[in-house]
Design a protein around this motif. Structure first.
Motif, PDB file in Angstrom:
ATOM      1  N   GLU A   1     -18.796  35.624 -22.597  1.00 23.79           N
ATOM      2  CA  GLU A   1     -17.485  36.265 -22.672  1.00 23.79           C
ATOM      3  C   GLU A   1     -16.979  36.639 -21.281  1.00 23.79           C
ATOM      4  N   ARG A   2     -17.897  37.175 -20.456  1.00 25.42           N
ATOM      5  CA  ARG A   2     -17.486  37.578 -19.104  1.00 25.42           C
ATOM      6  C   ARG A   2     -17.068  36.366 -18.266  1.00 25.42           C
TER       7      ARG A   2
ATOM      8  N   THR B   1     -17.241  30.956 -28.070  1.00 27.53           N
ATOM      9  CA  THR B   1     -17.198  31.502 -26.713  1.00 27.53           C
ATOM     10  C   THR B   1     -18.299  30.904 -25.847  1.00 27.53           C
TER      11      THR B   1
ATOM     12  N   ASP C   1     -18.583  33.909 -31.673  1.00 28.54           N
ATOM     13  CA  ASP C   1     -19.525  33.952 -30.554  1.00 28.54           C
ATOM     14  C   ASP C   1     -19.926  32.545 -30.136  1.00 28.54           C
TER      15      ASP C   1
ATOM     16  N   VAL D   1     -15.918  33.416 -19.376  1.00 28.13           N
ATOM     17  CA  VAL D   1     -14.646  32.893 -19.892  1.00 28.13           C
ATOM     18  C   VAL D   1     -13.499  33.800 -19.486  1.00 28.13           C
ATOM     19  N   SER D   2     -13.714  35.125 -19.584  1.00 31.81           N
ATOM     20  CA  SER D   2     -12.668  36.076 -19.221  1.00 31.81           C
ATOM     21  C   SER D   2     -12.317  35.961 -17.745  1.00 31.81           C
ATOM     22  N   THR D   3     -13.333  35.796 -16.894  1.00 32.58           N
ATOM     23  CA  THR D   3     -13.089  35.670 -15.448  1.00 32.58           C
ATOM     24  C   THR D   3     -12.255  34.426 -15.140  1.00 32.58           C
TER      25      THR D   3
ATOM     26  N   THR E   1     -22.436  37.990 -24.386  1.00 32.03           N
ATOM     27  CA  THR E   1     -21.756  38.872 -23.431  1.00 32.03           C
ATOM     28  C   THR E   1     -21.538  38.162 -22.100  1.00 32.03           C
TER      29      THR E   1
ATOM     30  N   GLU F   1     -10.266  32.803 -17.182  1.00 28.10           N
ATOM     31  CA  GLU F   1      -8.918  32.966 -17.731  1.00 28.10           C
ATOM     32  C   GLU F   1      -8.060  33.851 -16.832  1.00 28.10           C
ATOM     33  N   GLN F   2      -8.674  34.918 -16.291  1.00 27.92           N
ATOM     34  CA  GLN F   2      -7.920  35.808 -15.390  1.00 27.92           C
ATOM     35  C   GLN F   2      -7.507  35.075 -14.117  1.00 27.92           C
TER      36      GLN F   2
ATOM     37  N   ARG G   1     -17.423  27.407 -24.872  1.00 29.89           N
ATOM     38  CA  ARG G   1     -16.434  27.370 -23.791  1.00 29.89           C
ATOM     39  C   ARG G   1     -17.089  27.661 -22.448  1.00 29.89           C
TER      40      ARG G   1
END
Length: 244
Positions: A230-231, A191, A188, A233-235, A227, A237-238, A194
Motif C-alpha cells: 500500500e505504501r 494492491t 489486498d 503504491v501510494s508513493t 502495508t 500515485e502521489q 500493483r
C-alpha cells in the motif's frame, strides 16, 4: 380468545410458526411472538419477553403502551412475575393483582399502569438466552386454565422456533463477516499485485523476484506485506499526481 379449543389453539401455533419459520432476525421474531401472545386474552392486554443473558435481565420485546419502567423495576429488584417464572421455570399467575400480596414493590406500579392481572411462563431460546413470556391484562379474571396451558405450549413452541431463528441469525452474521473478509482479501491482493508490477518496472525483474523484494522489505520493517505494498503504491500515485 379466552377459551381456546383445539382448533383455535392449532391456529395460534400455525400463526406463530408462519411468522417465525422464515425469519433470520431474532428481534423481529420476538416482536412477532409478543403480538401473537397478546391476543391470547380478550380485551386490552399487553405482552413482553424478558431474556436473561450475560449482562443480566432485559426486555427483548414488548407491546406498545406497556411502561418500560414497569418492566425495568422487576430487573432492578429481582422480584416480579417475569423474574419468578424465570427462576421457578414454571407458570406464574396472578388473575387479580388487587387481591394479591406478592411483589409488594412491583404490584402497585402495575396497578397504577392499568395492569390488573398477569401471567408469565418461561421461554428458553438456548443455553445462553433464558427468559419469560409475560402477558398483562387490563381486567382481572381473564386468565382461564385454557389460557395458562396455551401460554405454556406457545412459549415452548416459540422457544424451539426462536432457537432456529437465532441460529440462522448467527450463520448470517458469520456469512457477512466471511464476505467482508473475502472482499478485503481481494482488495489486498490487488494492491500487492500493483506493487509487484511497480517493482518489476523499477527493477526490470520477474514477478517472482519483485514479490521476494517486497516480502524482504516487509520482513525487515516488521510490517505486513499488504502495508508495504500500500505504501509503495501510494508513493508512486502521489509522485504521478505531483508530476501531472
Amino acid at each position: 380468545m379466552t377459551d381456546l379449543h383445539t382448533v383455535e389453539f392449532a391456529a395460534v401455533l400455525r400463526q406463530l410458526t408462519a411468522r417465525l419459520i422464515a425469519s433470520d432476525d431474532l428481534e423481529e421474531a420476538l416482536e412477532d411472538l409478543v403480538e401473537t401472545a397478546a391476543d391470547l386474552v380478550d380485551g386490552a392486554s399487553w405482552c413482553a419477553v424478558t431474556l436473561v443473558r450475560s449482562g443480566g435481565p432485559s426486555t427483548a420485546a414488548a407491546s406498545s403502551g406497556l411502561p418500560e419502567s414497569l418492566l425495568d423495576s422487576q430487573y432492578d429488584s429481582g422480584a416480579g412475575p417475569s423474574m419468578e417464572a424465570i427462576r421457578a421455570r414454571d407458570l406464574t399467575l396472578s388473575d387479580d393483582l388487587a387481591a394479591d400480596d406478592r411483589w409488594p414493590d412491583w404490584r402497585p406500579r402495575a396497578l397504577a399502569a392499568g395492569v390488573k392481572a398477569v401471567l408469565a411462563v418461561p421461554v428458553d431460546i438456548d443455553s445462553h438466552a433464558l427468559g419469560a413470556l409475560t402477558v398483562y391484562a387490563a381486567e382481572p379474571g381473564l386468565f382461564t386454565t385454557d389460557v395458562g396451558l396455551t401460554a405454556m405450549l406457545v412459549a415452548e413452541h416459540a422457544g424451539l422456533l426462536l432457537s432456529a431463528v437465532l441460529d440462522r441469525e448467527r450463520r448470517a452474521g458469520v456469512h457477512a463477516q466471511l464476505t467482508e473478509a473475502l472482499k478485503e482479501a481481494l482488495t489486498d491482493g490487488e494492491t500487492v499485485n500493483r506493487a509487484v508490477g511497480i517493482m518489476m518496472v523499477q527493477r526490470a525483474c520477474s514477478a517472482e523476484a519483485a514479490l521476494d523484494v517486497l516480502r524482504g522489505t516487509a520482513g525487515r520493517l516488521g510490517l505486513p506485506l499488504t502495508t508495504v505494498a500500500e505504501r509503495l503504491v501510494s508513493t508512486i500515485e502521489q509522485r504521478a499526481g505531483a508530476a501531472s
